[in-house]
Design an enzyme around this catalytic site. Structure first.
Site, PDB file in Angstrom:
ATOM      1  N   GLY A  20     -38.589  -5.072 -36.825  1.00  0.00           N
ATOM      2  CA  GLY A  20     -38.778  -6.121 -37.807  1.00  0.00           C
ATOM      3  C   GLY A  20     -38.125  -5.833 -39.147  1.00  0.00           C
ATOM      4  O   GLY A  20     -37.257  -4.963 -39.285  1.00  0.00           O
ATOM      5  N   CYS A  21     -38.582  -6.570 -40.160  1.00  0.00           N
ATOM      6  CA  CYS A  21     -37.933  -6.560 -41.477  1.00  0.00           C
ATOM      7  C   CYS A  21     -38.007  -5.206 -42.183  1.00  0.00           C
ATOM      8  O   CYS A  21     -37.163  -4.903 -43.026  1.00  0.00           O
ATOM      9  CB  CYS A  21     -38.569  -7.626 -42.373  1.00  0.00           C
ATOM     10  SG  CYS A  21     -38.348  -9.317 -41.769  1.00  0.00           S
ATOM     11  N   ALA A  22     -39.005  -4.404 -41.896  1.00  0.00           N
ATOM     12  CA  ALA A  22     -39.172  -3.122 -42.578  1.00  0.00           C
ATOM     13  C   ALA A  22     -38.203  -2.065 -42.084  1.00  0.00           C
ATOM     14  O   ALA A  22     -38.064  -1.000 -42.704  1.00  0.00           O
ATOM     15  CB  ALA A  22     -40.608  -2.624 -42.418  1.00  0.00           C
TER      16      ALA A  22
END
Length: 385
Positions: free
Chosen positions: A159-161
């Protein structure tokens, strides 16, 4: 090579970013989605409102089908949904489009760092929007001319992290293995996973994601390096009672994303305490590289940390001009910040970076902008320990 507590220093020595050639105005995507909701006028009105208020004006996509007439879009059909692309079709498109975009970003990063490809010892590839084997890491090694003995570390489906996670992994490699030079390459083709909208919650995810790639070279700074980002301490934390607030699962027609509207409030409730842990009593830094996961997320961080509009301008500008590029985005923000520090002729500026992903995960890290390597920089290194 300078040492700190027995470990090599680590810094982002060069960066590169890339966007697909197709740009789409936010207003056009809003109308496209509204056109698919002809029998749901309430949902169509809500869609237009969400798209206007999310802080995005332009996004980029690898899929030219979004530029076709409304009735011809297979990803967001207005009538017959039988032609919606399958996950297999979307992965085929990812396989064709991910490598050229990643190559462009990586070549820019290597050039910016003045780093010969054969000096790279580790390659970290990041993506949550596509998978295939042999993967992006293998293809990058072949096309960039990296050594076949490069240590490959694929970081997938995080994901985004994950972009900031990769930077922290690279820092740990450099600090623990003197002589290491790490190339990080993130590629996300988020628009390949747009789905026909059937409920309000799906509109949040559809309102701000775009495609892009980013890359950086991380290694020990040397006497000739300038305008680099010295990497400090950092960590990843799971926020309580938030497991179901961000999910990303493989479906039959692409990957299914759910984003809870509670996410900004959750970050507001827990982030201040986590930043106290990260900063260990030091004063708040001047630079704030916030992953623009949406306008509400930037708003929440700005409010809870009492930041100025100038401190959040980098994140808001990337969101406005390109949207949320998942793991790719944090390097867009850091690169914009670095270029601005260079333009202002700054010498040494402290900062903190943060990104958020499923879990709910917060990835946090300290850094410093450094104009040029010198003994005075060495004396200030204590702020990063």
């Amino acid at each position: 090579m300078k040492q700190t507590n027995g470990m090599s220093d680590a810094a982002i020595l060069g960066m590169g970013t890339a966007l697909p050639k197709h740009s789409v105005a936010q207003s056009d995507i809003a109308e496209l989605i509204a056109s698919t909701l002809q029998n749901r006028s309430d949902l169509a009105r809500f869609a237009r409102r969400v798209f206007r208020s999310c802080g995005v004006e332009t996004r980029y996509t690898c899929e030219s089908n979004y530029l076709d007439p409304l009735e011809a879009c297979r990803y967001l059909p207005s009538h017959d949904e039988s032609a919606v692309p399958t996950t297999e079709e979307r992965m085929d498109k990812y396989k064709r489009e991910a490598l050229p975009l990643g190559l462009t970003a990586a070549e820019k990063a290597l050039k910016d760092a003045d780093m010969a490809p054969d000096r790279i010892t580790h390659l970290i590839t990041v993506s949550c929007t596509g998978q295939y084997q042999p993967g992006l890491d293998v293809m990058l090694i072949r096309h960039l001319g990296l050594s076949p003995r490069v240590n490959r570390l694929p970081l997938i489906f995080q994901g985004c992290a994950a972009g900031l996670k990769a930077i922290q992994m690279a820092r740990d490699v450099v600090q623990g293995a003197p002589g290491s030079q790490v190339l990080v390459v993130c590629v996300e083709l988020c628009t390949l996973h747009f789905q026909p909208v059937k409920e309000r919650e799906a509109l949040f995810a559809a309102s701000f994601f775009g495609d892009g790639a980013s890359s950086c070279v991380i290694g020990p700074p040397e006497s000739h390096h300038q305008h680099y980002l010295k990497l400090g301490s950092g960590y990843s934390v799971l926020l309580p009672d938030s497991t179901e607030d961000m999910t990303w699962e493989v479906g039959n027609t692409g990957f299914d994303l759910f984003l809870s509207p509670r996410i900004p409030k959750l970050l507001g409730a827990h982030l201040e305490e986590e930043l106290r842990v990260l900063l260990e009593g030091d004063k708040l830094p001047e630079l704030w590289a916030i992953h623009p996961g949406g306008r509400g997320i930037v708003d929440s961080v700005q409010e809870v940390m009492r930041l100025s509009d100038e401190q959040t301008q980098y994140s808001r500008e990337i969101l406005r001009t390109a949207g949320n590029l998942s793991s790719v985005t944090i390097m867009f923000v850091l690169n914009a910040m670095r270029q601005d520090m260079k333009a202002q002729d700054q010498t040494f500026t402290e900062g903190v970076a943060m990104a958020f992903g499923p879990g709910l995960t917060a990835e946090l890290m300290r850094f410093n902008y450094v104009k040029a390597y010198s003994s005075s920089v060495k004396e200030q290194d204590h702020v990063l320990l």
